[in-house]
Write a protein that holds these residues in place. Structure first.
Motif, mmCIF file in Angstrom:
data_model
loop_
_atom_site.group_PDB
_atom_site.id
_atom_site.type_symbol
_atom_site.label_atom_id
_atom_site.label_comp_id
_atom_site.label_asym_id
_atom_site.label_seq_id
_atom_site.Cartn_x
_atom_site.Cartn_y
_atom_site.Cartn_z
ATOM 1 N N ASP A 66 26.121 40.363 44.694
ATOM 2 C CA ASP A 66 26.603 39.063 44.189
ATOM 3 C C ASP A 66 27.076 39.171 42.751
ATOM 4 O O ASP A 66 28.161 38.711 42.402
ATOM 5 C CB ASP A 66 25.446 38.040 44.182
ATOM 6 C CG ASP A 66 25.356 37.295 45.490
ATOM 7 O OD1 ASP A 66 26.196 37.567 46.373
ATOM 8 O OD2 ASP A 66 24.440 36.457 45.622
ATOM 9 N N ALA A 67 26.242 39.776 41.908
ATOM 10 C CA ALA A 67 26.534 39.817 40.470
ATOM 11 C C ALA A 67 27.853 40.530 40.195
ATOM 12 O O ALA A 67 28.586 40.158 39.279
ATOM 13 C CB ALA A 67 25.393 40.500 39.723
ATOM 14 N N PHE A 68 28.168 41.546 40.977
ATOM 15 C CA PHE A 68 29.417 42.285 40.744
ATOM 16 C C PHE A 68 30.546 41.799 41.667
ATOM 17 O O PHE A 68 31.596 42.419 41.730
ATOM 18 C CB PHE A 68 29.179 43.794 40.901
ATOM 19 C CG PHE A 68 28.403 44.383 39.754
ATOM 20 C CD1 PHE A 68 29.032 44.709 38.555
ATOM 21 C CD2 PHE A 68 27.035 44.576 39.842
ATOM 22 C CE1 PHE A 68 28.323 45.232 37.488
ATOM 23 C CE2 PHE A 68 26.307 45.096 38.779
ATOM 24 C CZ PHE A 68 26.952 45.422 37.592
ATOM 25 N N HIS A 69 30.306 40.696 42.361
ATOM 26 C CA HIS A 69 31.320 40.075 43.235
ATOM 27 C C HIS A 69 31.965 41.084 44.171
ATOM 28 O O HIS A 69 33.188 41.119 44.324
ATOM 29 C CB HIS A 69 32.410 39.392 42.393
ATOM 30 C CG HIS A 69 31.846 38.401 41.432
ATOM 31 N ND1 HIS A 69 31.264 37.221 41.838
ATOM 32 C CD2 HIS A 69 31.721 38.441 40.079
ATOM 33 C CE1 HIS A 69 30.811 36.566 40.791
ATOM 34 N NE2 HIS A 69 31.060 37.286 39.705
ATOM 35 N N LEU A 70 31.137 41.892 44.786
ATOM 36 C CA LEU A 70 31.702 42.952 45.631
ATOM 37 C C LEU A 70 32.276 42.410 46.935
ATOM 38 O O LEU A 70 32.981 43.124 47.645
ATOM 39 C CB LEU A 70 30.654 44.022 45.925
ATOM 40 C CG LEU A 70 30.169 44.792 44.693
ATOM 41 C CD1 LEU A 70 29.229 45.910 45.103
ATOM 42 C CD2 LEU A 70 31.351 45.389 43.919
ATOM 43 N N GLU A 71 31.978 41.136 47.240
ATOM 44 C CA GLU A 71 32.536 40.573 48.473
ATOM 45 C C GLU A 71 34.038 40.340 48.325
ATOM 46 O O GLU A 71 34.749 40.223 49.311
ATOM 47 C CB GLU A 71 31.788 39.294 48.882
ATOM 48 C CG GLU A 71 32.046 38.037 48.041
ATOM 49 C CD GLU A 71 31.455 38.071 46.622
ATOM 50 O OE1 GLU A 71 30.671 38.996 46.317
ATOM 51 O OE2 GLU A 71 31.798 37.202 45.823
ATOM 52 N N GLN A 72 34.546 40.343 47.080
ATOM 53 C CA GLN A 72 35.998 40.202 46.876
ATOM 54 C C GLN A 72 36.526 41.451 46.180
ATOM 55 O O GLN A 72 35.838 42.000 45.331
ATOM 56 C CB GLN A 72 36.321 39.037 45.935
ATOM 57 C CG GLN A 72 35.535 37.809 46.135
ATOM 58 C CD GLN A 72 35.541 36.934 44.880
ATOM 59 O OE1 GLN A 72 36.178 37.234 43.878
ATOM 60 N NE2 GLN A 72 34.801 35.846 44.947
ATOM 61 N N PRO A 73 37.760 41.845 46.494
ATOM 62 C CA PRO A 73 38.327 42.987 45.782
ATOM 63 C C PRO A 73 38.389 42.664 44.291
ATOM 64 O O PRO A 73 38.796 41.568 43.923
ATOM 65 C CB PRO A 73 39.736 43.123 46.348
ATOM 66 C CG PRO A 73 39.754 42.283 47.573
ATOM 67 C CD PRO A 73 38.692 41.262 47.449
ATOM 68 N N MET A 74 37.894 43.586 43.461
ATOM 69 C CA MET A 74 37.883 43.319 42.017
ATOM 70 C C MET A 74 38.657 44.431 41.322
ATOM 71 O O MET A 74 38.443 45.610 41.615
ATOM 72 C CB MET A 74 36.445 43.311 41.509
ATOM 73 C CG MET A 74 36.329 43.015 40.033
ATOM 74 S SD MET A 74 34.602 42.802 39.536
ATOM 75 C CE MET A 74 33.986 44.461 39.585
ATOM 76 N N THR A 75 39.537 44.064 40.427
ATOM 77 C CA THR A 75 40.303 45.116 39.744
ATOM 78 C C THR A 75 39.868 45.247 38.294
ATOM 79 O O THR A 75 39.439 44.284 37.690
ATOM 80 C CB THR A 75 41.808 44.840 39.804
ATOM 81 O OG1 THR A 75 42.007 43.467 39.491
ATOM 82 C CG2 THR A 75 42.364 45.135 41.156
ATOM 83 N N ALA A 76 39.998 46.465 37.817
ATOM 84 C CA ALA A 76 39.538 46.729 36.450
ATOM 85 C C ALA A 76 40.518 46.180 35.430
ATOM 86 O O ALA A 76 41.683 46.025 35.732
ATOM 87 C CB ALA A 76 39.388 48.235 36.250
#
Ligand code: ADP
Ligand code: ASP
Ligand code: MG
Length: 409
Positions: free
Chosen positions: A399-409
């Motif tokens: 949850d904290a790193f929002h891994l359920e959505q693609p996240m870009t740097a």
């Protein structure tokens, strides 16, 4: 027309119905004109059943005999699948690991593949047969049957794909790809369309059992295109590949965890040169692999507390060894805890971003989870916590790193 090595894991061939379903799928690939080498595991639960049988007749079964026993699991599946294929009018031939000359070293129960003679397989492919090979097993130079360690069929498949220069090695399993974490623990976990060899290697070595670590190593080394797919549903799965510009640059690609660890501590050890060697030398000599190590100087400064982790199966033996050596050195006490787990964040994006570890620690603290050990590298942060916090910790971090959505740097 392409040459594929396709591997089907235990659940995928777990019943006669599943074996029939796999046979139907193979027929569909053949109809598209592809050449197929199929590697299969033992039917699900079979390897554990055989290990249980061995344990019921001997406290410490001889590793050589254990391999003779364990290899029967995969041998049953190759025969059944070949029969199912032939019943559908498809030419197929089954081979054990020793028959196709999967040559390994002689380290029983954890052998490494040294060479494969692809001649026989190539001749069958040329004769338009589907070649069905038993995973997880090989033969040493003296003709003894060996096995490759749990999950070793993945490695058989990749090694065959490398030897035959296959167009792709396809690992069919009970999930439709590699996820941000084990979907059994986090239902919101997201399938990754692609993951780098480097990240996959890290995830596998930190406990994600979706691919055996040696299979990933092998694929990276020999540049074998490797894909994880579902044998239950259609889809593109996950491609394991080298980093390239088109790739999603996630900070964190996944969370791995390992339930198989145990922790040991020698308290009040004299703080002198050579302590680590004196304590860990005998552990290494007993062939016990040590994972994380932490050394802390105790108040006063003349003694140190020395903590390390080992595989849970080795816990009792490691404890006995440590009690002896630490006792000889005048340590105050030896304590151990076999109920710990390791949770790790993995991602090549971490290289260029600070603050990942601190967000991780903050997240765990907010859940009241105490961190017992920490270790970091360029592309991972691992913590050891009490076993009871595994699910809570992994879900909170996901949850904290929002891994359920693609996240870009
Ligand atoms: P097989 O018998 O086909 O070799 P395994 O049980 O060895 O299958 O591997 C598949 C399992 O790996 C999945 O059922 C899943 O629970 C687990 N797994 C652990 N981590 C991951 C991950 N990051 N992505 C996908 N599956 C994972
Ligand atoms: N049957 C073996 C195991 O359960 C090998 C494999 O399935 O890959 O570990
Ligand atoms: Mg597996």
């Amino acid at each position: 027309m392409a040459l594929f090595v396709q591997k089907f894991g235990g659940t995928s061939v777990g019943s006669p119905e599943r074996i029939q379903a796999v046979a139907d799928q193979i027929i569909r690939y053949r109809a598209q004109g592809h050449q197929l080498v199929v590697v299969v595991s033992a039917m699900s639960g079979e390897t554990d059943r055989l290990l249980g049988l061995a344990a019921s007749v001997a406290e410490r079964p001889a590793p050589r005999e254990l391999d003779v026993l364990l290899a029967t699991g995969e041998q049953a599946t190759i025969a059944l699948l070949s029969m199912a294929l032939q019943a559908r009018g498809c030419q197929a031939r089954s081979y054990t690991g020793p028959q196709v000359q999967i040559l390994t070293d002689n380290a029983h129960n954890k052998a490494r593949i040294k060479a494969i003679d692809g001649q026989r397989v190539m001749a069958d492919l040329a004769a338009e047969r589907v070649v069905v090979v038993a995973g997880f097993q090989g033969v040493d130079e003296s003709g003894n049957i060996t096995t490759l360690g749990r999950g070793g069929s993945d490695t058989t498949a990749v090694a065959l794909a490398a030897a035959l220069k296959a167009d792709e090695c396809q690992i069919f399993t009970d999930v439709d790809g590699v996820y941000t974490t084990d979907p059994r623990v986090v239902p919101q976990a997201r399938r990754l369309a692609r993951v780098t060899f480097e990240e996959m290697l890290e995830m596998a070595s930190l406990g994600s059992k979706v691919l055996q670590i040696r299979a990933v190593e092998f694929a990276g080394k020999y540049n074998v295109p490797l894909r994880v797919l579902s044998s239950f549903a259609e889809g593109d799965g996950t491609l394991i590949t080298y980093e390239d510009e088109g790739m999603e640059q996630a900070l964190i690609s996944g969370i791995a965890f390992n339930r198989d660890e145990a922790k040991l501590t020698a308290l009040g050890v004299p703080d002198q040169p050579g302590v680590a060697h004196l304590l860990l030398g005998p552990v290494a000599e007993a062939n016990i692999e040590v994972d994380m190590i932490v050394q802390n100087v105790a108040p006063g400064g003349d003694t140190t507390d020395f903590t390390f982790t080992v595989h849970r199966n080795d816990y009792q033996r490691a404890l006995e060894i440590l009690q002896t050596v630490a006792g000889d050195m005048g340590a105050r006490e030896v304590v151990g805890d076999p109920k710990i787990v390791k949770i790790s964040l993995v991602g090549v994006g971490m290289r260029s971003h600070a603050g990942i570890a601190s967000t991780m620690f903050q997240t765990l603290a907010a859940e009241g989870i105490n961190i017992r050990m920490i270790s970091t590298s360029e592309i991972k942060v691992s913590v050891v916590v009490d076993e009871k916090y595994l699910e809570l910790g992994v879900r909170a971090l996901h949850d904290a790193f929002h891994l359920e959505q693609p996240m870009t740097a």
